[in-house]
Scaffold this motif. Structure first.
Motif, PDB file in Angstrom:
ATOM      1  N   PHE A   1       0.825  -1.215   0.000  1.00 53.85           N
ATOM      2  CA  PHE A   1       0.000   0.000   0.000  1.00 53.85           C
ATOM      3  C   PHE A   1       0.858   1.264   0.000  1.00 53.85           C
ATOM      4  N   ALA A   2       1.984   1.204   0.719  1.00 56.86           N
ATOM      5  CA  ALA A   2       2.874   2.372   0.725  1.00 56.86           C
ATOM      6  C   ALA A   2       3.344   2.665  -0.698  1.00 56.86           C
ATOM      7  N   ALA A   3       3.701   1.603  -1.452  1.00 60.06           N
ATOM      8  CA  ALA A   3       4.120   1.798  -2.840  1.00 60.06           C
ATOM      9  C   ALA A   3       2.993   2.408  -3.667  1.00 60.06           C
ATOM     10  N   TRP A   4       1.789   1.903  -3.459  1.00 62.01           N
ATOM     11  CA  TRP A   4       0.619   2.402  -4.196  1.00 62.01           C
ATOM     12  C   TRP A   4       0.363   3.879  -3.861  1.00 62.01           C
ATOM     13  N   MET A   5       0.436   4.215  -2.561  1.00 59.85           N
ATOM     14  CA  MET A   5       0.178   5.607  -2.148  1.00 59.85           C
ATOM     15  C   MET A   5       1.265   6.523  -2.689  1.00 59.85           C
TER      16      MET A   5
ATOM     17  N   LEU B   1       2.932   6.226  -5.349  1.00 60.78           N
ATOM     18  CA  LEU B   1       2.701   6.424  -6.781  1.00 60.78           C
ATOM     19  C   LEU B   1       1.497   7.327  -7.030  1.00 60.78           C
ATOM     20  N   GLU B   2       0.376   7.015  -6.353  1.00 61.62           N
ATOM     21  CA  GLU B   2      -0.870   7.718  -6.659  1.00 61.62           C
ATOM     22  C   GLU B   2      -0.900   9.123  -6.051  1.00 61.62           C
ATOM     23  N   TRP B   3      -0.353   9.275  -4.873  1.00 62.51           N
ATOM     24  CA  TRP B   3      -0.498  10.540  -4.148  1.00 62.51           C
ATOM     25  C   TRP B   3       0.719  11.441  -4.301  1.00 62.51           C
ATOM     26  N   ALA B   4       1.904  10.841  -4.501  1.00 64.12           N
ATOM     27  CA  ALA B   4       3.108  11.673  -4.567  1.00 64.12           C
ATOM     28  C   ALA B   4       3.833  11.537  -5.902  1.00 64.12           C
ATOM     29  N   GLY B   5       3.334  10.656  -6.756  1.00 59.75           N
ATOM     30  CA  GLY B   5       3.941  10.494  -8.071  1.00 59.75           C
ATOM     31  C   GLY B   5       5.310   9.850  -8.037  1.00 59.75           C
ATOM     32  N   ILE B   6       5.647   9.200  -6.927  1.00 66.13           N
ATOM     33  CA  ILE B   6       6.952   8.543  -6.840  1.00 66.13           C
ATOM     34  C   ILE B   6       6.843   7.162  -7.482  1.00 66.13           C
ATOM     35  N   PRO B   7       7.661   6.869  -8.496  1.00 70.46           N
ATOM     36  CA  PRO B   7       7.517   5.610  -9.218  1.00 70.46           C
ATOM     37  C   PRO B   7       8.007   4.419  -8.411  1.00 70.46           C
ATOM     38  N   TYR B   8       7.816   3.250  -9.021  1.00 70.74           N
ATOM     39  CA  TYR B   8       8.146   1.974  -8.389  1.00 70.74           C
ATOM     40  C   TYR B   8       9.543   1.948  -7.780  1.00 70.74           C
ATOM     41  N   TRP B   9      10.538   2.420  -8.545  1.00 72.83           N
ATOM     42  CA  TRP B   9      11.919   2.261  -8.078  1.00 72.83           C
ATOM     43  C   TRP B   9      12.196   3.110  -6.845  1.00 72.83           C
ATOM     44  N   GLY B  10      11.525   4.246  -6.736  1.00 78.82           N
ATOM     45  CA  GLY B  10      11.628   5.054  -5.523  1.00 78.82           C
ATOM     46  C   GLY B  10      10.943   4.365  -4.355  1.00 78.82           C
ATOM     47  N   ALA B  11       9.777   3.775  -4.653  1.00 81.06           N
ATOM     48  CA  ALA B  11       9.016   3.103  -3.595  1.00 81.06           C
ATOM     49  C   ALA B  11       9.792   1.924  -3.037  1.00 81.06           C
ATOM     50  N   LEU B  12      10.557   1.274  -3.898  1.00 75.60           N
ATOM     51  CA  LEU B  12      11.348   0.124  -3.470  1.00 75.60           C
ATOM     52  C   LEU B  12      12.280   0.484  -2.315  1.00 75.60           C
ATOM     53  N   VAL B  13      12.731   1.763  -2.284  1.00 69.37           N
ATOM     54  CA  VAL B  13      13.598   2.212  -1.198  1.00 69.37           C
ATOM     55  C   VAL B  13      12.776   2.841  -0.074  1.00 69.37           C
ATOM     56  N   LEU B  14      11.793   3.706  -0.462  1.00 72.41           N
ATOM     57  CA  LEU B  14      11.072   4.495   0.540  1.00 72.41           C
ATOM     58  C   LEU B  14      10.079   3.664   1.363  1.00 72.41           C
ATOM     59  N   ALA B  15       9.324   2.810   0.690  1.00 72.17           N
ATOM     60  CA  ALA B  15       8.260   2.080   1.402  1.00 72.17           C
ATOM     61  C   ALA B  15       8.813   1.238   2.560  1.00 72.17           C
ATOM     62  N   PRO B  16       9.892   0.469   2.354  1.00 67.12           N
ATOM     63  CA  PRO B  16      10.415  -0.297   3.503  1.00 67.12           C
ATOM     64  C   PRO B  16      10.858   0.596   4.657  1.00 67.12           C
ATOM     65  N   ILE B  17      11.404   1.777   4.325  1.00 63.61           N
ATOM     66  CA  ILE B  17      11.829   2.685   5.400  1.00 63.61           C
ATOM     67  C   ILE B  17      10.612   3.182   6.172  1.00 63.61           C
ATOM     68  N   ILE B  18       9.579   3.616   5.427  1.00 65.73           N
ATOM     69  CA  ILE B  18       8.379   4.139   6.095  1.00 65.73           C
ATOM     70  C   ILE B  18       7.760   3.072   6.995  1.00 65.73           C
ATOM     71  N   VAL B  19       7.552   1.881   6.423  1.00 64.35           N
ATOM     72  CA  VAL B  19       6.903   0.819   7.201  1.00 64.35           C
ATOM     73  C   VAL B  19       7.825   0.369   8.339  1.00 64.35           C
ATOM     74  N   GLY B  20       9.137   0.333   8.066  1.00 62.58           N
ATOM     75  CA  GLY B  20      10.087  -0.028   9.111  1.00 62.58           C
ATOM     76  C   GLY B  20      10.005   0.919  10.300  1.00 62.58           C
ATOM     77  N   VAL B  21       9.823   2.201  10.017  1.00 61.47           N
ATOM     78  CA  VAL B  21       9.705   3.185  11.100  1.00 61.47           C
ATOM     79  C   VAL B  21       8.433   2.933  11.915  1.00 61.47           C
ATOM     80  N   THR B  22       7.320   2.608  11.246  1.00 64.56           N
ATOM     81  CA  THR B  22       6.109   2.289  12.017  1.00 64.56           C
ATOM     82  C   THR B  22       6.372   1.077  12.922  1.00 64.56           C
TER      83      THR B  22
END
Lengths: 294, 325
Positions: A57-61, A63-84
């Motif tokens: 879902f972080a990857a989807w959000m 992309l849809e809300w911030a326009g960050i593509p898949y390859w960015g999400a591959l790095v950002l999403a684990p960090i965001i969820v890891g922090v939670t």
């Protein structure tokens, strides 16, 4: 020749084998994270499935809300969820370490229910599409290989063996292994074990989220994707035992392939074959294939 | 397995046993007059789930085994009980017995596998096995797939009592519940129950004292499975429906929650917990997915702050007060 003998077209066989290998990649990444967390925290992280779903879902959000593509999400999403995950550990899990391990399981189960319920409320149960970042594929002599599927296999192998290398072959990993055996002694040597526990949990959670990002284009992004997976991963963990990192990886991939083969030869049992393997392993080697009896 | 799961006293004085029997009599007394104020179908639902939770509590509370797959016994018994009544024309009492027996057999098979692992692995094994039963029920012909088995006829209990009437059936269910509850109470307070508690407190010591720990665990597991089956088969007749909901892992989670809220390892805890959770579900029925969030939240709150559960806290308060006096 051989294929004609068993009456299965090679296309179908290799196609299912590839799907099995991909499922196995997710089993391996998920059971790896569970094993790392269990090693240090003695907690079976029931939230693991929900955190995998949060990664998707972080990857989807992104992309849809911030326009960050898949390859960015591959790095950002684990960090965001890891922090939670780190917040969760600091606020809740930490207070249960002195109790029976079962309470950790119950707490993470409750959290998994909350997270899944929340996402179902917000996004419905049917799932959202996530576009494939690597369309197209390669025609091999025996089958058609979609690029994204090849990428999942390669990426998961890199992730799994990277984690193995980090834990078994680096200095940081040696601290981790030492703290798994004797946290009190490691603490006495001046290493901040509580912080290490927190970061390990964050790392394990991030691993689940990374698997979720990898899964997003392959399957739909759905609130139910985590709970469907986690129970199978539990069976995988019982089969492999949680003592060995390499064991978790081999068991994960192996069971994915067994499941894929079952889809070809006896599709009715493809849902249950992993549980049947678990039952057999429990009869023959109760401690698990790579486990040591305690 | 450490002792932290439950904090109940291992041996009880005759006085404590008497108090429990008095409390039980009061509970049944309330049950007898409750239909005056409350809808019988709702009461029957509470009783079925209370019995289910008591069966689950027998394992977690008295043997220290956390089963995360008890829905398989509950759900499968609902299916086979309902099917035998609807398709084979079994009388209701035979259908319930048949469901209970199937629960026991499934308990024997899964128990033999599950007791080979302890603690956290036991929970994972039971969860995985129950998921296997779920997939079996999803694919098997007799369960009716997504529709489940509907319109199960209630008929006459023992050929005499017309249980098509909700109020009459309620008293039959109350009798079933009372019988099963007394069986659990008797088991827990028997020498057999003492051995179970010894296993919970210190398994290696129980082994070194010469007890065949695995036999005891398996017997407790089968008994718990059979009683969960009894609850499931009765539930199928109450709602005249057996469906996939009864076999899901969420159902296994619900019975854990009921027992946890009421108080693990207390004899009345599961009953109180079931009443609380079913009432809550009734009031929250209109909130859809939020029910899941709220259930999860209760899990978190109880585990963090309230581990003894409602009955456990009351018992604690009672002993403290008695000690002061």
């Amino acid at each position: 020749m051989l294929f004609e003998l068993i009456g299965i077209p090679p296309q179908a066989l290799f196609g299912q084998l590839l799907l099995g290998l991909i499922n196995g990649a997710f089993y391996a990444m998920m059971s790896l994270g569970l094993a790392v967390i269990f090693g240090l925290l003695n907690v079976i992280n029931f939230t693991h499935g929900a955190q995998y779903m949060m990664g998707a879902f972080a990857a989807w959000m992104l992309l849809e809300w911030a326009g960050i593509p898949y390859w960015g999400a591959l790095v950002l999403a684990p960090i965001i969820v890891g922090v939670t995950g780190i917040v969760m550990e600091k606020l809740l899990l930490k207070r249960l370490y002195h109790l029976d391990h079962l309470y950790g399981l119950l707490l993470t189960f409750g959290l998994a229910l909350m997270i899944e319920g929340f996402f179902r409320k917000q996004f419905g149960s049917s799932g959202l599409p996530y576009s494939n970042p690597l369309p197209g594929g390669t025609r091999l002599s025996f089958m058609f290989l979609p690029n994204y599927r090849a990428w999942i296999v390669v990426a998961s192998l890199v992730i799994c063996f990277g984690t193995w290398f980090m834990i078994e072959r680096t200095k940081l990993g040696s601290y981790l292994r030492a703290a798994t055996e004797r946290p009190d002694l490691v603490q006495a040597f001046g290493i901040n074990v509580p912080r290490m526990i927190t970061l390990t949990y964050g790392f394990g959670v991030g691993l689940a989220a990374l698997a979720g990002v990898l899964a997003a284009p392959a399957y739909n992004v759905s609130p139910l994707m985590g709970s469907n997976l986690i129970i199978i991963v539990f069976a995988v963990v019982v089969i492999g035992g949680m003592g060995s990192i390499l064991g978790a990886i081999i068991t994960g991939f192996g069971l994915g392939i067994i499941e894929g083969l079952t889809k070809v030869f006896y599709p009715e049992a493809s849902n249950t074959v992993i549980f049947i393997v678990m039952a057999i392993v429990l009869m023959v080697k109760p401690a698990g294939l790579f486990g040591t009896p305690k | 397995m450490s002792t932290a799961v439950t904090a109940t006293v291992t041996s009880k004085s005759a006085g404590a046993k008497n108090r429990e029997l008095i409390a039980f009599a009061v509970l049944i007394g309330i049950g007898l007059v409750a239909p005056i104020a409350i809808y019988p179908v709702f009461l029957m639902k509470v009783l079925c789930f209370a019995l289910f939770a008591c069966a689950f509590n027998l394992l977690i509370g008295y043997v220290g085994l956390l089963s995360f797959g008890h829905a398989m016994f509950f759900g499968l018994a609902a299916y086979v009980g309902g099917y035998s009544v609807k398709a084979w024309g079994f009388s209701p009492e035979l259908g319930i017995l048949y469901g209970t027996a199937c629960g026991a057999v499934l308990g024997l098979v899964t128990g033999l596998l599950a007791i080979r692992r302890q603690g956290i692995y036991f929970a994972m094994v039971t969860l995985a096995l129950s998921q296997m039963v779920f997939f079996y029920c999803l694919q098997a012909k007799f369960t009716g797939g997504e529709d489940g088995i509907q319109a199960i006829p209630r008929g006459h209990f023992l050929g005499l009592i017309n249980i098509q009437d909700d109020l009459t059936f309620y008293y039959v269910v109350l009798a079933i519940f009372a019988g099963a509850f007394l069986l659990i109470w008797r088991t827990v307070n028997s020498p057999f129950g003492q051995v179970l508690k010894a296993i919970r407190e210190n398994e290696p010591r129980a082994i070194s004292l010469g007890y065949r720990v695995d036999h005891y665990k398996l017997m407790a597991f089968v008994l718990s499975a059979a009683l969960a089956g009894l609850a499931g088969a009765t539930k199928a007749l109450v709602f005249q429906l057996a469906s996939l909901t009864d076999v899901t892992w969420q159902m296994s989670g619900e019975v854990v929650l009921m027992t946890l809220v009421g108080g693990m390892g207390t004899i009345f805890g599961p009953v109180v917990g079931a009443a609380v959770i079913i009432t809550m579900q009734n009031y929250l029925a209109g909130f859809g997915e939020w029910v899941l969030v709220i259930q999860g939240f209760i899990f978190v709150v109880v585990v963090m702050a309230f581990r003894k559960g409602i009955v456990g806290e009351i018992q604690d308060w009672w002993t403290k007060r008695a000690n002061k006096a």
